[in-house]
Design an enzyme around this catalytic site. Structure first.
Site, PDB file in Angstrom:
ATOM      1  N   ASP A   1       0.821  -1.223   0.000  1.00  0.00           N
ATOM      2  CA  ASP A   1       0.000   0.000   0.000  1.00  0.00           C
ATOM      3  C   ASP A   1       0.853   1.270   0.000  1.00  0.00           C
ATOM      4  O   ASP A   1       0.330   2.379   0.094  1.00  0.00           O
ATOM      5  CB  ASP A   1      -0.951   0.009   1.208  1.00  0.00           C
TER       6      ASP A   1
ATOM      7  N   HIS B   1      19.806  25.914   4.271  1.00  0.00           N
ATOM      8  CA  HIS B   1      19.444  27.120   3.512  1.00  0.00           C
ATOM      9  C   HIS B   1      19.096  28.277   4.439  1.00  0.00           C
ATOM     10  O   HIS B   1      19.486  29.409   4.192  1.00  0.00           O
ATOM     11  CB  HIS B   1      18.286  26.844   2.553  1.00  0.00           C
TER      12      HIS B   1
ATOM     13  N   LYS C   1      17.879  38.322  -8.594  1.00  0.00           N
ATOM     14  CA  LYS C   1      17.011  37.258  -9.130  1.00  0.00           C
ATOM     15  C   LYS C   1      15.618  37.336  -8.522  1.00  0.00           C
ATOM     16  O   LYS C   1      15.476  37.616  -7.335  1.00  0.00           O
ATOM     17  CB  LYS C   1      17.656  35.910  -8.783  1.00  0.00           C
TER      18      LYS C   1
ATOM     19  N   ARG D   1      12.255  34.759  -8.322  1.00  0.00           N
ATOM     20  CA  ARG D   1      11.779  33.419  -8.682  1.00  0.00           C
ATOM     21  C   ARG D   1      10.363  33.509  -9.223  1.00  0.00           C
ATOM     22  O   ARG D   1       9.487  34.112  -8.612  1.00  0.00           O
ATOM     23  CB  ARG D   1      11.837  32.490  -7.455  1.00  0.00           C
TER      24      ARG D   1
ATOM     25  N   ASP E   1      26.747  29.107  -4.395  1.00  0.00           N
ATOM     26  CA  ASP E   1      25.383  29.022  -3.856  1.00  0.00           C
ATOM     27  C   ASP E   1      25.360  27.918  -2.811  1.00  0.00           C
ATOM     28  O   ASP E   1      26.305  27.132  -2.704  1.00  0.00           O
ATOM     29  CB  ASP E   1      24.392  28.715  -4.995  1.00  0.00           C
TER      30      ASP E   1
ATOM     31  N   GLY F   1      18.122  26.252 -12.618  1.00  0.00           N
ATOM     32  CA  GLY F   1      17.549  27.467 -13.194  1.00  0.00           C
ATOM     33  C   GLY F   1      18.256  28.732 -12.731  1.00  0.00           C
ATOM     34  O   GLY F   1      18.478  29.664 -13.518  1.00  0.00           O
ATOM     35  N   THR F   2      18.629  28.767 -11.473  1.00  0.00           N
ATOM     36  CA  THR F   2      19.313  29.943 -10.925  1.00  0.00           C
ATOM     37  C   THR F   2      20.668  30.135 -11.601  1.00  0.00           C
ATOM     38  O   THR F   2      21.032  31.248 -12.001  1.00  0.00           O
ATOM     39  CB  THR F   2      19.497  29.762  -9.398  1.00  0.00           C
TER      40      THR F   2
HETATM   41  C1  R5P Z   1      17.623  29.725  -3.310  1.00  0.00           C
HETATM   42  O1  R5P Z   1      17.561  30.787  -2.699  1.00  0.00           O
HETATM   43  C2  R5P Z   1      18.814  28.822  -3.229  1.00  0.00           C
HETATM   44  O2  R5P Z   1      19.883  29.427  -2.583  1.00  0.00           O
HETATM   45  C3  R5P Z   1      19.255  28.372  -4.607  1.00  0.00           C
HETATM   46  O3  R5P Z   1      19.667  29.489  -5.353  1.00  0.00           O
HETATM   47  C4  R5P Z   1      18.121  27.708  -5.328  1.00  0.00           C
HETATM   48  O4  R5P Z   1      17.405  26.883  -4.488  1.00  0.00           O
HETATM   49  C5  R5P Z   1      18.625  26.909  -6.510  1.00  0.00           C
HETATM   50  O5  R5P Z   1      17.528  26.288  -7.122  1.00  0.00           O
HETATM   51  P1  R5P Z   1      17.497  26.068  -8.680  1.00  0.00           P
HETATM   52  O6  R5P Z   1      18.772  25.346  -9.043  1.00  0.00           O
HETATM   53  O7  R5P Z   1      16.270  25.233  -8.900  1.00  0.00           O
HETATM   54  O8  R5P Z   1      17.363  27.404  -9.322  1.00  0.00           O
END
Ligand code: R5P
Length: 312
Positions: free
Chosen positions: A36, A129, A191, A193, A217, A224-225
């Site tokens: 399940d 984060h 940036k 989102r 980062d 994407g970032t």
């Molecule tokens: C967002 O504030 C984090 O620090 C990263 O920049 C983000 O989570 C990266 O996500 P992605 O690779 O999907 O853009």
């Protein structure tokens, strides 16, 4: 009290490396999925009276890995573990640390509460984060950073024309740390989102013309970032080459394809999350093995963690 360590599905390899460094065999633990869909966890060794460390990244699939962590912790508690620490190399849901738009959950808080409810008494986590994780959790959080090791790894890529780039405002402090340690200027990409996969860049602070960018980062998720930041840097006149450093390489969705389309010299990540097999990027992986082994050793021996914690 003896030391015991076990690793969940998300951290089998890192857990085995840590156990080897500590000179102990990981505890046996079997997780099966019932027809399940429910998970069932059973410990194969005694934990009674032992100081137990559960290694489990709450990386994708986060629900599965979180649920497994809860079940392992509950099993350990019911089986009489003396102390219970969750070592979480990548702490998922940490980006949901506030209600950014309105009627949303504060998932980071809820996850921290659920970890506590499952019986965990202390969390060890790496480059979470939100540094507010300490305030969000009702139990002590030992917050570590892989940045020292990542800085060493990125050093050979640096030259006179290198600029450290924060791909969003949230990464500014991180870029400053890299910039200061490496003696390099920084630039900040602005940036916004748009969705889980898409971001928009509205400008760059700092001079990137003729510079070789190293984007720093805390994590790479869909890529994407990184992609959006690189295109903005290119428009700003940077050299057509790119290096990327992040503690957590999730590489979800079409991240690999996205990043493959960029002129990447190197992507440096830690092994907080197991990399997809046969990924074609020029990835260098820096292991958290020594850092986490040292922290576990010191916690077990009740020694100070001075010099190991992240107070940023
Ligand atoms: C967002 O504030 C984090 O620090 C990263 O920049 C983000 O989570 C990266 O996500 P992605 O690779 O999907 O853009």
């Amino acid at each position: 009290m003896t030391l015991a360590l076990l690793a969940g599905a998300a951290s089998q390899l890192l857990g085995a490396r840590i156990a080897e460094t500590l000179g102990i065999a990981p505890l046996r633990c079997e997780t099966v999925r019932f027809p399940d869909g429910e998970l069932h966890v059973e410990l194969g060794d005694t934990v009674r009276g032992r100081d137990v460390f559960i290694i489990q990244a709450t990386s994708p699939a986060a629900e599965r890995h979180l649920m497994e962590l809860f079940l392992i912790a509950d099993a350990c508690r019911r089986a009489g573990a003396g102390h219970l620490t969750a070592v979480i190399p990548y702490f998922g849901y940490a980006r949901q640390d506030r209600r950014a738009h309105g009627r949303e959950a504060v998932a980071a808080r809820l996850v921290a509460d659920l970890i506590q409810t499952s019986g965990v008494e202390r969390i060890v986590a790496v480059d979470v984060h939100t540094p507010a994780i300490e305030a969000l959790a009702g139990i002590p959080v030992e917050h570590l950073s892989a940045v020292h090791s990542l800085i060493e790894a990125v050093q050979p890529l640096c030259g006179d024309a290198t600029t450290i780039v924060a791909p969003d405002l949230g990464a500014t402090r991180l870029a400053e740390r890299y910039g200061q340690a490496l003696g390099l200027p920084i630039a900040i990409v602005h940036k916004t989102r748009i969705s889980g996969e898409q971001v928009r860049v509205s400008g760059i602070t700092g001079d990137v013309r003729g510079r070789s960018p190293i984007i720093v980062d805390d994590m790479i998720s869909t890529g994407g970032t990184i992609e959006a930041a690189y295109h903005a840097l290119l428009e700003g006149g940077c050299r057509p080459e790119l290096s990327v450093v992040a503690t957590h390489g999730l590489f979800v969705g079409n991240a690999i394809d996205r990043l493959q389309s960029l002129p990447l010299r190197q992507v440096i990540v830690s092994d907080s999350v197991l990399l997809p097999q046969s990924e074609p990027l020029p990835v260098k992986v820096i292991s958290l093995r020594e850092l986490l082994s040292e922290v576990i050793r010191r916690l077990y021996e009740q020694r100070s963690l001075a010099g190991l914690l992240e107070h940023g």
